[in-house]
Each structure stands twice: as structure tokens, then as C-alpha cells.
Design an enzyme around this catalytic site. Structure first.
Site, PDB file in Angstrom:
ATOM      1  N   ASP A 148       0.830  -1.197   0.000  1.00 39.75           N
ATOM      2  CA  ASP A 148       0.000   0.000   0.000  1.00 39.75           C
ATOM      3  C   ASP A 148       0.870   1.256   0.000  1.00 39.75           C
ATOM      4  OD1 ASP A 148      -2.581   1.196   0.224  1.00 39.75           O
ATOM      5  OD2 ASP A 148      -1.981   1.801   2.231  1.00 39.75           O
ATOM      6  N   THR A 151      -3.334   5.217  -3.856  1.00 38.48           N
ATOM      7  CA  THR A 151      -2.321   5.980  -3.126  1.00 38.48           C
ATOM      8  C   THR A 151      -0.943   5.860  -3.765  1.00 38.48           C
ATOM      9  OG1 THR A 151      -2.148   4.096  -1.639  1.00 38.48           O
ATOM     10  CG2 THR A 151      -3.469   5.937  -0.908  1.00 38.48           C
ATOM     11  N   THR A 152      -0.685   4.769  -4.466  1.00 36.01           N
ATOM     12  CA  THR A 152       0.577   4.656  -5.190  1.00 36.01           C
ATOM     13  C   THR A 152       0.470   5.459  -6.479  1.00 36.01           C
ATOM     14  OG1 THR A 152       0.556   2.375  -4.421  1.00 36.01           O
ATOM     15  CG2 THR A 152       2.344   2.994  -5.872  1.00 36.01           C
ATOM     16  N   ASP A 155      -8.674  -0.727   1.991  1.00 36.25           N
ATOM     17  CA  ASP A 155      -8.734  -0.214   0.622  1.00 36.25           C
ATOM     18  C   ASP A 155     -10.012  -0.663  -0.068  1.00 36.25           C
ATOM     19  OD1 ASP A 155      -6.234   0.787   1.116  1.00 36.25           O
ATOM     20  OD2 ASP A 155      -5.425   0.235  -0.845  1.00 36.25           O
TER      21      ASP A 155
HETATM   22  P1  ADP Z   1      -2.730   2.048  -5.744  1.00 36.48           P
HETATM   23  O1  ADP Z   1      -2.094   2.087  -4.383  1.00 36.48           O
HETATM   24  O2  ADP Z   1      -2.503   3.322  -6.494  1.00 36.48           O
HETATM   25  O3  ADP Z   1      -4.145   1.615  -5.729  1.00 36.48           O
HETATM   26  P2  ADP Z   1      -2.155  -0.510  -6.873  1.00 36.48           P
HETATM   27  O4  ADP Z   1      -0.886  -1.252  -6.615  1.00 36.48           O
HETATM   28  O5  ADP Z   1      -3.397  -0.962  -6.194  1.00 36.48           O
HETATM   29  O6  ADP Z   1      -1.882   1.001  -6.555  1.00 36.48           O
HETATM   30  O7  ADP Z   1      -2.389  -0.503  -8.439  1.00 36.48           O
HETATM   31  C1  ADP Z   1      -3.466   0.124  -9.020  1.00 36.48           C
HETATM   32  C2  ADP Z   1      -3.385   0.074 -10.522  1.00 36.48           C
HETATM   33  O8  ADP Z   1      -3.367  -1.275 -10.975  1.00 36.48           O
HETATM   34  C3  ADP Z   1      -4.588   0.722 -11.143  1.00 36.48           C
HETATM   35  O9  ADP Z   1      -4.169   1.555 -12.198  1.00 36.48           O
HETATM   36  C4  ADP Z   1      -5.408  -0.452 -11.645  1.00 36.48           C
HETATM   37  O10 ADP Z   1      -6.166  -0.105 -12.774  1.00 36.48           O
HETATM   38  C5  ADP Z   1      -4.338  -1.446 -11.983  1.00 36.48           C
HETATM   39  N1  ADP Z   1      -4.822  -2.829 -11.945  1.00 36.48           N
HETATM   40  C6  ADP Z   1      -5.339  -3.493 -10.897  1.00 36.48           C
HETATM   41  N2  ADP Z   1      -5.671  -4.747 -11.229  1.00 36.48           N
HETATM   42  C7  ADP Z   1      -5.339  -4.905 -12.525  1.00 36.48           C
HETATM   43  C8  ADP Z   1      -5.414  -5.991 -13.475  1.00 36.48           C
HETATM   44  N3  ADP Z   1      -5.903  -7.164 -13.116  1.00 36.48           N
HETATM   45  N4  ADP Z   1      -4.977  -5.760 -14.705  1.00 36.48           N
HETATM   46  C9  ADP Z   1      -4.464  -4.574 -15.056  1.00 36.48           C
HETATM   47  N5  ADP Z   1      -4.357  -3.536 -14.238  1.00 36.48           N
HETATM   48  C10 ADP Z   1      -4.786  -3.679 -12.985  1.00 36.48           C
HETATM   49 MG    MG Z   2      -4.989  -0.164  -5.057  1.00 38.31          MG
END
Ligand code: ADP
Ligand code: MG
Length: 514
Positions: A46, A79-80, A382
Site C-alpha cells: 500500500d 495511493t501509489t 482499501d
Molecule cells: P494504488 O495504491 O494506487 O491503488 P495498486 O498497486 O493498487 O496502486 O495498483 C493500481 C493500478 O493497478 C490501477 O491503475 C489499476 O487499474 C491497476 N490494476 C489493478 N488490477 C489490474 C489488473 N488485473 N490488470 C491490469 N491492471 C490492474
Molecule cells: Mg490499489
């Protein structure tokens, strides 16, 4: 340090922070193991948590930590993303500054860009009904995809949806207060054993002193905030006892005092006591527990002050601050209060079958080790936030880099219609948004340049929902993959990131005062 140099130093420091979380973006992103000075170890994916734990000293770099925190407060997820976006925008700002463009011009262009970007996101959004449980579950699952506990998303995603929907008040259908969902963590079992409990759970044992009951049916529950123990003298005062008869009298008085309280409690019909932890003196003593046991009253002690509100809301009862106010109408009613043995010999207390139960929910999170439980809790947070976002603003948007590349493309086209410096700046910043799909591809082990190029081409041809399918390693319609996220997460990420970058650009000196 002169202004331009100071600005440059700020941007570089802030970018370093963004680079630190880049690798954890997306479903194939890496996790961080954080070890703090006191020997505590955390494993997490996270962004907000990683940054919170990092000891960032440079003031401009700290703004990125706050940025991630703001996103956490506004949307809970993304958040990332927000920090990676800010890092990329800062990189472009630096090259614009080097080209001799004034920071104010850059900042104004960024503002225009942010307004336009939100419009693009809105145009991509898909309206959602709260009755469409499937879509809610899909979005919760997307946010869990990228977590350490992703393999449990088939359990946690529906659980998060049910938890949030069960606390929505029909009178305020757009609002969810996540404080109405209590997460109780209990070591043991696996994350698979996590469950939603309609009632109350305490990670405690009931008092066993002198054979207090451990199971009460048809419970009448009082939440008390006073102590059942002899009052203490004021500080700096003492009582000098000079002979045995006086000693006897004190003990007798003490006993009568406590007995009187217990009788009053019993007279109201109460058979379960939840006692708030006290800092003044012991909330209960062995003597009072003994009398309470004789009166067949189940006792749960050391209830934290900040839990009281949740408990009274759930039980639909009133907290009692003084024995004189102990009345039957202040009690809560439940079918069963019992101490339950779970898996590995540890115990919890469950209150179930509550009458007139308040609009609250408890989630009991299980896990085989503390690292796992803590990360499961953060991930669940989340997912809950994602569902809350959708309740607030009922729009979905495709994930997998689709919104960012779409913004980038459309804003790039718009930049060509503009003139002068502004056009130049906006073109640069539009390109900067490609960092999200680029990083998603990179973290998934794909070739980022060819993926982003193809993605851009598909969007140019009007395929708004083409995104990176990390499982197949190619570009597909990401909606078919069920990768959806709340619109609010994307809009808030873009606006907050731009706001933060504009602020950093406008700083030309750091003044330290002592
Ligand atoms: P954050 O902390 O910003 O939520 P994450 O590590 O959760 O970061 O990553 C979020 C990103 O990953 C988003 O842009 C989301 O659209 C993308 N994402 C999540 N699951 C998938 C998937 N199965 N295929 C492609 N992209 C994905
Ligand atoms: Mg996320």
C-alpha cells in the site's frame, strides 16, 4: 540557495520519493518490507503505508507523503498511483524549467490540464446502480488484486461489499461512515477464516474470577463507565489506621459499598456488564468480581474508551456513567453473549442476536501471522474505501492504465489546438500521464515501450476501454477482464497530484526557523 536551484533540489527530492514506490504499482507490483528502528517489520503493497513509514526529512519530499495521505483520505485507494503521477509530472516540470519557461506559466498550464483531464475521465465513466452487486464486487476485487492477500480476493471482495452496504443508512444513501465497520484482528487460522459478523466481537476473554458465567442467553447488557471498586482518597492524603477494629470497619464499609452497587445492577435485570477501562483506579477488584459472579453477571472488562460509541450504537443502548443512573431502559438486549473458543485455543467474546441492532458491522480478520493479518486489514480498508467511493459517487471507470492513456491522448490532441508556451507545456504534461500504463507494463515484466505505443494507437482509434491485461500480457478490452475502479479514485488522483506539483513549483526558498 538561489530560487531556481532550490526549486530544482525540491523537485529532485520529491521525485526520489516517487521512485521509491514505483515498483509496487499494479497487480504484479512488488511488495515492500519495512523494518523500523524499534524492530517492527511490516510487509505491504500500500503506497500510503510505505510512505507513512518512510522517514522523509526534506520538506518538499514530505509533500509527496502528504499527497498520498490526502488520496487515502479522499478515496482510500490509488495511493501509489497519485505519487507516481506526481513524480512523472515533476520530471517534465524540470525539463520545462530547464528550457527557460517560467514556473508560473507551467503552473497555470497544469491547472488547465487538470480541469480538462477530469472532463475526459467523466466522459469515460460508466454509471452504476448500488443494486448491481456484481460490479461492486469487481471493483473491490480490482483493488485487492495488487495486494499481498490477492489470492483471497474472492472472499474479501464480497465481504467488503456486504459490510459497506449493510451500514448505508437509507436516509442518507450517499454516505458511508467507515467507523461503523469495526475490524477485529485475531491471530490464528488463515485469511480464509475471515468473516462478517452481525453483532459484536471482542478479542478478549470474559472474566473467569470466582466462576463468573461465560455464556448468557437472553442477555441484558449494560455498558458502564464507572468503577465497581472502593473510591480512593485524594492524592496526597492518607488515612492512618491505628487499631484492628478500625481496620475491620474499613473492610466492612468497602464490602457494603460494592455489594450495594452490585445489588443495584442486579435489580435492573442486567446480566452482562461491559466495563470501560479506567485510568483513575481499578475498574473492578477481586471482591467486586466475586459479588458479580455470585449475582450471575457476565463481565467483560477493559473495554477501550474509543470502542464505547461503536458498542452502544450496535447494541442500541446508552452508556452509564454513574451507578445512580443505572436503569433498565439504558440496557441493550441480545439473544446470546458467549465466550467462544476458536481454532487454536484462543478465545473471543461474541454477542449475537441483538435486538434493534444498530447499523454497524464487525469483520473478524484472521491470519496465520501478524504480518499477514496487518496487511489483510490494510487491504480490506482499501476495498472498503473503494465500495464507499462507489456509494458516494456512483460511477465506474476501466482500470489497467486505460483512463491515463485516454487522458494522455485526448489532452495531447487538445494541446495542438492551443498556442505558444501553454501548448508546449500541456503537450509535455499529457505525455507525463503515460507513466501509469508504462509502469504497470514494466512491473508486469512486459516491454513498456511497445505496450504503451500499442495502447496509444488503440485509444487513438477510439477504443476507450483498451487496457493492459497483465494476466495475458497483452492489450485487451479491460472491461472484459473485470478490472474496474471507482471514478472518484482516478479523478482525485489526477487533481491531487497536479495540485501538489503546482505547490512544489511555486516554492523558491526554504526558510528554517527555530
Ligand atoms: P494504488 O495504491 O494506487 O491503488 P495498486 O498497486 O493498487 O496502486 O495498483 C493500481 C493500478 O493497478 C490501477 O491503475 C489499476 O487499474 C491497476 N490494476 C489493478 N488490477 C489490474 C489488473 N488485473 N490488470 C491490469 N491492471 C490492474
Ligand atoms: Mg490499489
Amino acid at each position: 540557495m538561489p530560487g531556481p536551484l532550490r526549486r530544482r533540489a525540491n523537485i529532485l527530492a520529491a521525485r526520489a520519493v516517487a521512485d521509491a514506490v514505483r515498483t509496487s504499482l499494479g497487480p504484479k507490483g512488488m511488495d515492500k518490507m519495512i523494518s523500523s528502528a524499534n524492530g517492527e517489520v511490516i510487509i505491504t503493497n500500500d503506497g500510503a503505508t510505505i510512505l507513512n513509514k518512510m522517514e522523509v526529512l526534506q520538506p518538499a519530499a514530505k509533500m509527496l507523503v502528504d499527497l498520498s495521505r490526502s488520496q487515502d483520505a479522499a478515496a482510500g485507494d490509488g495511493t501509489t498511483t497519485v505519487v507516481v503521477l506526481a513524480g512523472s509530472l515533476l520530471r517534465r516540470s524540470l525539463s520545462l524549467l530547464s528550457a527557460g519557461i517560467h514556473p508560473t506559466v507551467i503552473s497555470d498550464s497544469l491547472y488547465k490540464l487538470s480541469v480538462r483531464a477530469v472532463d475526459v475521465l467523466h466522459s469515460m465513466a460508466i454509471p452504476l446502480e448500488l443494486s448491481d452487486r456484481d460490479s461492486l464486487v469487481k471493483s473491490a476485487a480490482t483493488s485487492l488484486n495488487s495486494k499481498v492477500v490477492s489470492q483471497y480476493s474472492s472472499l474479501l471482495a464480497p465481504l467488503a461489499v456486504d459490510a459497506v452496504l449493510s451500514v448505508v443508512d437509507p436516509e442518507h444513501p450517499d454516505l458511508v461512515d467507515l467507523r461503523d465497520i469495526k475490524i477485529v484482528k485475531k491471530l490464528g487460522g488463515t485469511v480464509d477464516d475471515t468473516e462478517l459478523i452481525h453483532g459484536l466481537v471482542f478479542d478478549k476473554k470474559v472474566s473467569h474470577t470466582a466462576g463468573c458465567p461465560t455464556r448468557v442467553e437472553n442477555a441484558k447488557i449494560a455498558v458502564i463507565q464507572f468503577q465497581i471498586s472502593p473510591p480512593k482518597t485524594d492524592i496526597e492524603q492518607s488515612i492512618i489506621v491505628s487499631d484492628y477494629t478500625q481496620m475491620d470497619r474499613i473492610l466492612r464499609e468497602e464490602r457494603n459499598y460494592i455489594l450495594g452497587m452490585v445489588k443495584k445492577i442486579k435489580a435492573s435485570g442486567c446480566n452482562v456488564l461491559l466495563i470501560q477501562k479506567s485510568i483513575l483506579r481499578d475498574a473492578v477488584t477481586d471482591l467486586s468480581l466475586h459479588y458479580l459472579a455470585k449475582a450471575k453477571i457476565l463481565v467483560v472488562k477493559d473495554v477501550e474508551r474509543d470502542e464505547i460509541e461503536f458498542i452502544t450504537k450496535t447494541l442500541n443502548c446508552l452508556p452509564i456513567a454513574n451507578i445512580e443512573h443505572f436503569r433498565e431502559e439504558k440496557l441493550g438486549h441480545a439473544d446470546l453473549v458467549e465466550e467462544v473458543l476458536i481454532g487454536d485455543g484462543s478465545k473471543i467474546i461474541k454477542i449475537t442476536g441483538i435486538k434493534d441492532v444498530g447499523r454497524t458491522t464487525t469483520v473478524l480478520v484472521r491470519g496465520s501471522n501478524q504480518l499477514m493479518i496487518d496487511e489483510a486489514e490494510r487491504s480490506l480498508h482499501d476495498a472498503l474505501c473503494v465500495v464507499r467511493c462507489l456509494v458516494n459517487k456512483k460511477y465506474l471507470i476501466a482500470g489497467g492504465g486505460a483512463p491515463e492513456i485516454d487522458m494522455s491522448w485526448k489532452l495531447g490532441v487538445w494541446a495542438k489546438e492551443l498556442k505558444g508556451m501553454e501548448s508546449f507545456c500541456i503537450k509535455e504534461f499529457a505525455e507525463a500521464l503515460e507513466v501509469i500504463p508504462y509502469t504497470l507494463a514494466e512491473n508486469a515484466g512486459l516491454n513498456p515501450i511497445s505496450i504503451v505505443t500499442e495502447l496509444r494507437n488503440r485509444h487513438a482509434e477510439g477504443e476507450t476501454n483498451a487496457g493492459i491485461n497483465v494476466r495475458k500480457g497483452q492489450i485487451t478490452n479491460i472491461l472484459d477482464e473485470n478490472v474496474v475502479q471507482p471514478l472518484l479514485v482516478s479523478t482525485s488522483a489526477v487533481t491531487l497530484a497536479i495540485e501538489c506539483v503546482r505547490m512544489i513549483l511555486k516554492i523558491d526558498d526554504i526558510v528554517t526557523v527555530r
